[in-house]
Design a protein around this motif. Sequence first.
Motif, short mmCIF file in Angstrom:
data_model
loop_
_atom_site.label_atom_id
_atom_site.label_comp_id
_atom_site.label_asym_id
_atom_site.label_seq_id
_atom_site.Cartn_x
_atom_site.Cartn_y
_atom_site.Cartn_z
N ALA A 214 4.88 6.56 -4.92
CA ALA A 214 3.84 7.55 -5.24
C ALA A 214 4.03 8.83 -4.45
O ALA A 214 3.69 9.93 -4.92
N PHE A 215 4.57 8.73 -3.26
CA PHE A 215 4.83 9.90 -2.42
C PHE A 215 5.90 9.51 -1.41
O PHE A 215 6.28 8.33 -1.29
N THR A 216 6.41 10.49 -0.68
CA THR A 216 7.45 10.23 0.30
C THR A 216 6.95 9.22 1.34
O THR A 216 5.90 9.42 1.95
N GLY A 217 7.69 8.16 1.52
CA GLY A 217 7.30 7.13 2.49
C GLY A 217 6.58 5.96 1.86
O GLY A 217 6.34 4.95 2.53
N ALA A 218 6.23 6.06 0.57
CA ALA A 218 5.56 4.94 -0.11
C ALA A 218 6.61 3.98 -0.63
O ALA A 218 7.00 3.99 -1.80
N HIS A 219 7.12 3.12 0.26
CA HIS A 219 8.23 2.24 -0.08
C HIS A 219 7.79 0.99 -0.85
O HIS A 219 8.63 0.29 -1.42
N GLN A 220 6.50 0.70 -0.84
CA GLN A 220 6.01 -0.46 -1.59
C GLN A 220 4.55 -0.23 -1.96
O GLN A 220 3.90 0.67 -1.43
N ARG A 221 4.08 -1.05 -2.89
CA ARG A 221 2.68 -0.93 -3.29
C ARG A 221 1.76 -1.29 -2.13
O ARG A 221 2.02 -2.22 -1.36
N LYS A 222 0.68 -0.55 -2.00
CA LYS A 222 -0.33 -0.83 -0.98
C LYS A 222 -1.69 -0.99 -1.63
O LYS A 222 -2.11 -0.17 -2.44
N ILE A 223 -2.39 -2.08 -1.28
CA ILE A 223 -3.74 -2.31 -1.77
C ILE A 223 -4.72 -1.54 -0.90
O ILE A 223 -4.69 -1.63 0.33
N GLY A 224 -5.58 -0.74 -1.50
CA GLY A 224 -6.55 0.06 -0.76
C GLY A 224 -7.73 -0.77 -0.28
O GLY A 224 -7.91 -1.94 -0.65
N ARG A 225 -8.58 -0.15 0.54
CA ARG A 225 -9.72 -0.85 1.13
C ARG A 225 -10.71 -1.30 0.06
O ARG A 225 -11.29 -2.38 0.17
N ILE A 226 -10.92 -0.47 -0.96
CA ILE A 226 -11.88 -0.83 -2.01
C ILE A 226 -11.41 -2.09 -2.72
O ILE A 226 -12.17 -3.05 -2.93
N GLU A 227 -10.13 -2.12 -3.10
CA GLU A 227 -9.59 -3.28 -3.81
C GLU A 227 -9.56 -4.52 -2.90
O GLU A 227 -9.77 -5.64 -3.37
N ALA A 228 -9.32 -4.31 -1.60
CA ALA A 228 -9.28 -5.43 -0.67
C ALA A 228 -10.65 -6.09 -0.54
O ALA A 228 -10.75 -7.27 -0.17
#
Length: 440
Positions: A214-228
Amino acid sequence: MQQTAVQRRLLIVDPCDDCHRLTPGLVQAGWEVASCALAQALEHRCDVGVLRLDEAHLKHPDVVKDMIKRSNTEWIAVLSAEQLRCPAVGDFVCEWFFDFHTLPFDESRVQVTLGRAFGMARLRGKGTVKAFDTQDELLGESRPIRELRKLLGKLAPTESPVLIRGESGTGKELVARTLHRQSQRSGQPFVAINCGAIPEHLIQSELFGHEKGAFTGAHQRKIGRIEAANGGTLFLDEIGDLPLELQANLLRFLQEKHIERVGGSQPVPVDVRVLAATHVDLEKAIEQGRFREDLYYRLNVLQVVTAPLRDRHGDLSMLANHFAHFYSLETGRRPRSFSEHALMAMGRHDWPGNVRELANRVRRGLVLAEGRQIEAKDLGLQPFAQQPPLGTLEEYKHKAERQALCDVLDRHSDNLSVAAKVLGISRPTFYRLLHKHQIR
């Protein structure tokens, strides 16, 4: 009928032969004596404890410290004169024990020490009062805290958003956790995020997550706080600090019940209950264009207001003792009580930092205290000038009676019948009171 004496319970831990020989005299003096090993000490209720310190105890002092902290009573150490000469032993005994005795026993001195320890235990409410559980929340019995607990009991079972308002340090996150714990979502995640503590360029990703690339440094998917928090509770602290752009995204989530990760295009359904907290005036922020009015009404369905500590002075002593027990585990020092001057200094302080400030000052006091009690200076509070001692109720009545007579005479000294009538008493009673107070 002769009144039964108060039963005094004494527990002797890891007793030696000298301790056993002492027991008959203690029983004759009115003590109920029991003995056990250190491992079983907490299974016995007692008013005073005696511990025969041996080499094993001195090699593993943390075991003894833990027992003393959890026993909630006064302890007397018994050791040899040789052991007491060791500097480390002396510091250990002075820090953790009410008093000590060296062998062989001086029985009369033992009786005096036990009596003093028993009196101190009763004075401090030890031996019968259970220490606060460190997991307790919303401690206190003042009217504001009782009303708050009652309100939370009504709001917790609902699914509606709650806006928690109050000054910094008044326990807004504790309120949120209590709402979650008492709700039907209690078995699901509780996710808290401080909207004012995350750099603005990271908030979008923190809240909503991002896809790989999604942007520089986004090497893998990250689940956000809302989804967590899916299935549970999302707590947005300091919601007033959320940037306007993110306010729009949050509003869209509250309306549509789904999110889109940064760099993603597929909606992700999320089921959470949203709790928000703020110490700022959101209505004023709306007027200044810093907070969206439509988001305000989405979040402010139900509202809770936390009381500042200055309005909960009746809870000061309880909270201070709770923190003293809690932080004693961190400092490794024995929980200390507070001197009368310390309690009075706390009562006169305005507590701008509220409960958080109290916790920090008690933590500091435990570290700095040199005596058996925490003093005002240990808390970083200014000692105040010595106040005259409070009088008895009769003394207050006497002063008030004299003041009333003086006041009425100032106005009606020329007509004592009118003066007596103003006070609602007969003329003979009025004359009697004048004579009693040596007036006129």
